[in-house]
Structure formats: C-alpha cells, structure tokens
Motif scaffolding. Structure first.
Motif: not given
Length: 194
Positions: A86-107
């Motif tokens: 469906l796509g060429d490469a992953i974006v987002g990178g998963g859990v990001e816990d080094e910011l003020l609030q932790p987040q999860f991104s994937i795509g």
C-alpha cells in the motif's frame, strides 16, 4: 550582557488535550516538480498516550511494546505494513516519549489516494489483532534481551561515552524540569550512584 526575551510565555508549549473522537487532518506538502503525484500521499495515524509524563515502569513497558511492534524487520506491525504494497516506507516511527506528552505514530508514505483508507484499516486491524492475541513468547524474550543489552551497552557510536552521560545528566538535573528527562536515564544514573 544577554537580554532575556519577553516572549517566554508566548512561546510556551501547552499540554494537548485528548480528543473525544478521532480527528482527520488533510494537508498538502511540496512533492517536487514534474513528478507523478499518484503515489505521493502520506498516511499517519497518531495517538496522544498520556496527559502527563510517564512513570518508569510505563515508559519501559511502552518501549518494549514499541520494539515488539516495529523494532525489527520481523515485527508484526512493521512487517504487515511494508508487505501490504500500500506504500513505499513507514512514517511515524512508533512511540515518541521525549516530548512533553508521549505519543504513538505509525503510517506509510508513497500511498495512492484510493489506498488511504486501506492503510488506516490495516493499522487498526493489526493493532486490534495484536491486542487480542498478544506476541509470541520468543519475540517478547528477544525484545527484552535487545533492549536490556542496549541499556547496558550504552552505545554512543563515535561520540565519547563519558561526555554523553555527562550531557544527559546535565539535561536531566540542571536545565529542564524533570518531565523532560527520560525516567530510564534517571534510574540508570541513580543505580550508578549506589
């Protein structure tokens, strides 16, 4: 003499509030001149994980979970996205816990317009399946081994290890409020003092 800016309160980053329902944001980006725009879409699903910094146990748990889902070529979420076509490469990178609030991104990037919803459905169905079925015991043990080795090794590449530890300590204990420091670093620093 250094004059402090009066804009400190204006540039302050406030904590983000949780949404009560999913929000879709569609934006354009420069894709380059003369290129085929059919497969130039990016799809990224994002979740705010907490409204405050994580405690050590939760942060370690999310680190293991992130590694299990995305950390190796055999990781289920990574593998199914890349093998979907469906796509060429992953974006987002998963859990990001080094910011003020932790987040999860994937795509994925390099997605055609007609496959945007398919990417979203694939991510959601894979996460649901992983939540219901869990992970193989061997994968969990391998992930724990990899992360433990990484923490013990503290590989800083060509950057001097002592300088790296000193800078991490300065950042954690002098320059920023405690929520800017990873709890794992505080924990490792405290153990080394014992």
């Amino acid at each position: 003499m250094f004059d402090a800016s009066s804009a400190s309160n204006e540039s302050r980053i406030e904590q983000q509030k949780f949404f009560s329902e999913p929000v879709r944001i569609v934006e354009k980006y420069p894709a380059g001149d003369g290129s085929d725009l059919k497969k130039k879409h990016m799809v990224c699903l994002n979740w705010l994980l907490a409204d405050k910094p994580l405690d050590l146990e939760t942060e370690l748990t999310l680190g293991f979970l992130d590694h299990l889902m995305l950390g190796t070529p055999a990781s289920p979420l990574r593998k199914i996205l890349l093998e979907s076509g469906l796509g060429d490469a992953i974006v987002g990178g998963g859990v990001e816990d080094e910011l003020l609030q932790p987040q999860f991104s994937i795509g994925l990037k390099g997605v055609s317009e007609e496959d945007i919803e398919k990417v979203e459905e694939l991510v959601m169905s894979t996460l649901k399946k992983l939540a219901e079925e869990g992970f193989e015991t061997d994968a969990v043990e391998a992930s724990m081994n990899t992360i433990e080795f990484s923490l013990r090794e503290n590989n800083t590449g060509s950057f001097p290890r002592g300088l790296s530890l000193m800078l991490q300590s300065i950042v954690c204990f002098a320059c920023f409020p405690p929520h800017f420091c990873k709890p794992v670093i505080i924990y490792l620093f405290q153990i080394s003092l014992m």
